[in-house]
Design a protein around this motif. Structure first.
Motif, PDB file in Angstrom:
ATOM      1  N   ASP A 137       0.881  -1.423  -0.022  1.00 32.21           N
ATOM      2  CA  ASP A 137      -0.171   0.229  -0.061  1.00 32.21           C
ATOM      3  C   ASP A 137       0.904   1.197   0.119  1.00 32.21           C
ATOM      4  O   ASP A 137       0.654   2.068  -0.779  1.00 32.21           O
ATOM      5  CB  ASP A 137      -0.869   0.073   1.077  1.00 32.21           C
ATOM      6  CG  ASP A 137      -2.225  -1.038   0.981  1.00 32.21           C
ATOM      7  OD1 ASP A 137      -3.125  -0.798   0.946  1.00 32.21           O
ATOM      8  OD2 ASP A 137      -1.590  -2.173   1.474  1.00 32.21           O
ATOM      9  N   PHE A 138       1.703   1.463   1.132  1.00 28.43           N
ATOM     10  CA  PHE A 138       2.508   2.845   1.069  1.00 28.43           C
ATOM     11  C   PHE A 138       3.836   2.513   1.093  1.00 28.43           C
ATOM     12  O   PHE A 138       4.722   3.468   1.848  1.00 28.43           O
ATOM     13  CB  PHE A 138       2.140   3.499   2.175  1.00 28.43           C
ATOM     14  CG  PHE A 138       0.307   3.738   2.528  1.00 28.43           C
ATOM     15  CD1 PHE A 138       0.141   5.218   1.742  1.00 28.43           C
ATOM     16  CD2 PHE A 138      -0.403   3.150   3.214  1.00 28.43           C
ATOM     17  CE1 PHE A 138      -1.288   5.515   1.700  1.00 28.43           C
ATOM     18  CE2 PHE A 138      -1.680   3.469   3.079  1.00 28.43           C
ATOM     19  CZ  PHE A 138      -1.956   4.703   2.365  1.00 28.43           C
ATOM     20  N   GLU A 146      -2.211   4.726   6.450  1.00 30.71           N
ATOM     21  CA  GLU A 146      -1.541   5.701   6.013  1.00 30.71           C
ATOM     22  C   GLU A 146      -0.972   6.333   7.332  1.00 30.71           C
ATOM     23  O   GLU A 146       0.089   7.051   7.397  1.00 30.71           O
ATOM     24  CB  GLU A 146      -2.268   6.589   5.114  1.00 30.71           C
ATOM     25  CG  GLU A 146      -1.451   7.768   4.717  1.00 30.71           C
ATOM     26  CD  GLU A 146      -2.217   8.665   3.715  1.00 30.71           C
ATOM     27  OE1 GLU A 146      -1.558   9.588   2.968  1.00 30.71           O
ATOM     28  OE2 GLU A 146      -3.553   8.364   3.457  1.00 30.71           O
ATOM     29  N   ASP A 147      -1.917   6.385   8.479  1.00 33.11           N
ATOM     30  CA  ASP A 147      -1.401   7.327   9.673  1.00 33.11           C
ATOM     31  C   ASP A 147      -0.152   6.532  10.329  1.00 33.11           C
ATOM     32  O   ASP A 147       0.770   7.463  10.530  1.00 33.11           O
ATOM     33  CB  ASP A 147      -2.484   7.458  10.640  1.00 33.11           C
ATOM     34  CG  ASP A 147      -3.126   6.067  11.066  1.00 33.11           C
ATOM     35  OD1 ASP A 147      -2.839   5.128  10.358  1.00 33.11           O
ATOM     36  OD2 ASP A 147      -3.367   5.656  12.461  1.00 33.11           O
ATOM     37  N   THR A 150       2.927   7.279   7.433  1.00 28.36           N
ATOM     38  CA  THR A 150       3.541   8.764   7.588  1.00 28.36           C
ATOM     39  C   THR A 150       4.157   9.093   9.015  1.00 28.36           C
ATOM     40  O   THR A 150       5.247   9.842   9.010  1.00 28.36           O
ATOM     41  CB  THR A 150       2.314   9.666   7.288  1.00 28.36           C
ATOM     42  OG1 THR A 150       1.303   9.455   8.497  1.00 28.36           O
ATOM     43  CG2 THR A 150       1.608   9.451   5.869  1.00 28.36           C
ATOM     44  N   HIS A 173       5.251  13.437   0.353  1.00 27.57           N
ATOM     45  CA  HIS A 173       4.656  12.624   1.100  1.00 27.57           C
ATOM     46  C   HIS A 173       5.837  11.514   1.975  1.00 27.57           C
ATOM     47  O   HIS A 173       6.783  11.351   1.364  1.00 27.57           O
ATOM     48  CB  HIS A 173       3.955  11.581   0.278  1.00 27.57           C
ATOM     49  CG  HIS A 173       2.948  10.484   1.240  1.00 27.57           C
ATOM     50  ND1 HIS A 173       3.552   9.533   2.089  1.00 27.57           N
ATOM     51  CD2 HIS A 173       1.644  10.605   1.372  1.00 27.57           C
ATOM     52  CE1 HIS A 173       2.400   8.936   2.621  1.00 27.57           C
ATOM     53  NE2 HIS A 173       1.246   9.510   2.176  1.00 27.57           N
ATOM     54  N   CYS A 175       6.482   8.776   2.630  1.00 26.35           N
ATOM     55  CA  CYS A 175       6.523   7.284   2.163  1.00 26.35           C
ATOM     56  C   CYS A 175       7.463   7.306   0.627  1.00 26.35           C
ATOM     57  O   CYS A 175       7.392   6.241   0.279  1.00 26.35           O
ATOM     58  CB  CYS A 175       5.176   6.633   1.926  1.00 26.35           C
ATOM     59  SG  CYS A 175       4.542   6.432   3.414  1.00 26.35           S
ATOM     60  N   TRP A 271      -7.476   2.077   0.419  1.00 26.96           N
ATOM     61  CA  TRP A 271      -6.547   2.909   1.491  1.00 26.96           C
ATOM     62  C   TRP A 271      -5.620   3.539   0.761  1.00 26.96           C
ATOM     63  O   TRP A 271      -5.236   4.679   1.236  1.00 26.96           O
ATOM     64  CB  TRP A 271      -5.990   1.880   2.495  1.00 26.96           C
ATOM     65  CG  TRP A 271      -6.957   1.435   3.338  1.00 26.96           C
ATOM     66  CD1 TRP A 271      -7.355  -0.017   3.530  1.00 26.96           C
ATOM     67  CD2 TRP A 271      -8.045   1.864   4.315  1.00 26.96           C
ATOM     68  NE1 TRP A 271      -8.389  -0.190   4.517  1.00 26.96           N
ATOM     69  CE2 TRP A 271      -8.754   1.024   5.021  1.00 26.96           C
ATOM     70  CE3 TRP A 271      -8.053   3.075   4.749  1.00 26.96           C
ATOM     71  CZ2 TRP A 271      -9.537   1.481   6.146  1.00 26.96           C
ATOM     72  CZ3 TRP A 271      -8.903   3.687   5.834  1.00 26.96           C
ATOM     73  CH2 TRP A 271      -9.613   2.556   6.360  1.00 26.96           C
ATOM     74  N   ALA A 272      -4.846   3.147  -0.284  1.00 27.98           N
ATOM     75  CA  ALA A 272      -3.679   3.579  -1.079  1.00 27.98           C
ATOM     76  C   ALA A 272      -4.352   4.141  -2.384  1.00 27.98           C
ATOM     77  O   ALA A 272      -5.427   3.601  -2.667  1.00 27.98           O
ATOM     78  CB  ALA A 272      -2.508   2.596  -1.124  1.00 27.98           C
TER      79      ALA A 272
END
Length: 383
Positions: A137-138, A146-147, A150, A173, A175, A271-272
């Motif tokens: 995803d990230f 994501e929280d 990041t 970002h 990531c 989510w991503a």
């Protein structure tokens, strides 16, 4: 999340050498570390490791091994780049079946510790010529939410290296605070070939707008975020009863055949921002409708995304019907004609062995533009 198949499930195959001239990539040379099996081969006991949407980490490893005698070198002292094959997306949860990547940072750290103590190359420049994959995803943040991603950012030990990752956005970002190349998610070339083979040549596309996937009616607030930023929920609420839209919330193993029947295929964020639907849509000739603000798409020099896809802002989901009607009445035929270009489809597919113009080829092209990170090139420039 839907899965596809890759024929080979082992790394010990005798690779067919691809016809790739080294001069195409400025005589690029890659050394592939032969790591202990706990970092890669052991994960292949689960067939899903080689066939799910995060499997580009496996396919790239196999493709790089197939380059023997051409771009891949067995002499690390002549290498420009060092590929570190670590599979972090194959630890599937026993609860929901999704990849659990809580172990990823430890596994990456152990791999770096090994190559930095047993080989001299990492320590020459703190790994700036070392290449990793992060196909979830990230990306190189190695978190699914994501929280958390990041907050933790890219592991410090990895920040000087190059990461091939599916995650990419056009804005700052945490990531992507590492040298990176955005790559497509893995979709099996064999599965797509089978789908195309089963579609009659004269078959017209009888689905106008298609989406199959998770669309929550009442999305939950998870860590201050809603799945798909409620975009998929709004699609369902706005068009669930619209006969022009074929929207399905249940899984279906033969969903690629539905893509092949469709004119427009919705590719909203989850989510991503990225989605395997993007690759499948292009490969099967359905116009991708990207709904993910700020997404950075793979290989823009090989794939002219504005010519083969549509981008709709997340805030404009309620206007989708109007937007697509306008496109259908104006330049749809031009977009569809552009989608028929075989080079576009090829650029998004990982083949083993690699083929000219495919996704591995595009990765090599991207690395050839980063040769300023090569120790051997910098050394030769002073001679």
């Amino acid at each position: 999340m839907f899965e596809s198949k890759i024929h080979d499930h082992k790394l010990g195959f005798a690779p067919q050498r691809p016809n790739i001239r080294t001069d195409v990539f400025n005589n690029l040379k890659i050394y592939v570390y032969d790591l202990p099996s706990k970092f890669n081969k052991d994960w292949l006991v689960n067939d899903r490791c080689s066939n799910h949407l995060f499997a580009a980490e496996v396919a790239l490893h196999k493709a790089f091994l197939s380059l023997e005698g051409d771009i891949r070198t067995e002499d690390p002292y002549e290498a420009d780049f060092f590929f570190v094959p670590v599979y972090v997306s194959c630890n599937f949860s026993t609860i929901n079946g999704f990849p659990a990547i809580g172990h990823a940072r430890t596994l990456i750290n152990d791999a770096i510790k090994l190559v930095s103590t047993q080989y001299p190359f990492w320590n020459r420049n703190n790994g700036s010529d070392h290449v990793f994959t992060a196909t979830h995803d990230f990306g190189s943040c190695f978190h699914t939410m994501e929280d958390r991603a990041t907050a933790d950012g890219v592991p410090k030990i990895l920040r000087n290296s190059i990461v091939l990752q599916t995650f990419g956005v056009t804005y700052n970002h945490p990531c992507q605070e590492v040298e990176n190349v955005v790559i497509p998610p893995y979709i099996s070339p064999e599965s797509l070939h089978k789908t195309r083979k089963n579609i009659p040549v004269t078959k017209e596309r009888d689905i106008w707008v298609f989406f199959r996937g998770k669309m929550e009616l009442h999305p939950k607030n998870i860590s201050g975020r809603f799945y798909s930023k409620r975009v998929r929920t709004n699609i369902w609420r706005s068009y669930g009863g619209d006969r022009r839209f074929y929207l399905q919330r249940q899984r279906f193993a033969g969903y690629q055949s539905e893509i092949a029947r469709s004119v427009f295929c919705l590719c909203p964020l989850g989510w991503a921002p990225w989605s395997p639907r993007l690759v499948e849509s292009v490969a099967l000739g359905c116009v991708p409708v990207v709904i993910a603000d700020g997404i950075r798409l793979p290989f823009p020099s090989a794939v002219r995304w504005p010519d083969i896809s549509l981008t709709v802002a997340e805030r404009d989901v309620g206007k989708l019907g109007e937007i697509l009607e306008h496109v259908a009445a104006t330049n749809l035929s031009v977009i569809q004609r552009n989608l028929e270009d075989p080079s576009v489809r090829r650029a998004l597919m990982f083949n083993v062995p690699s083929r000219e113009g495919d996704a591995t080829w595009q990765v090599l092209e991207a690395l050839s533009k980063k040769l300023n990170r090569s120790v051997i090139r910098r050394s030769n420039s002073f001679l």
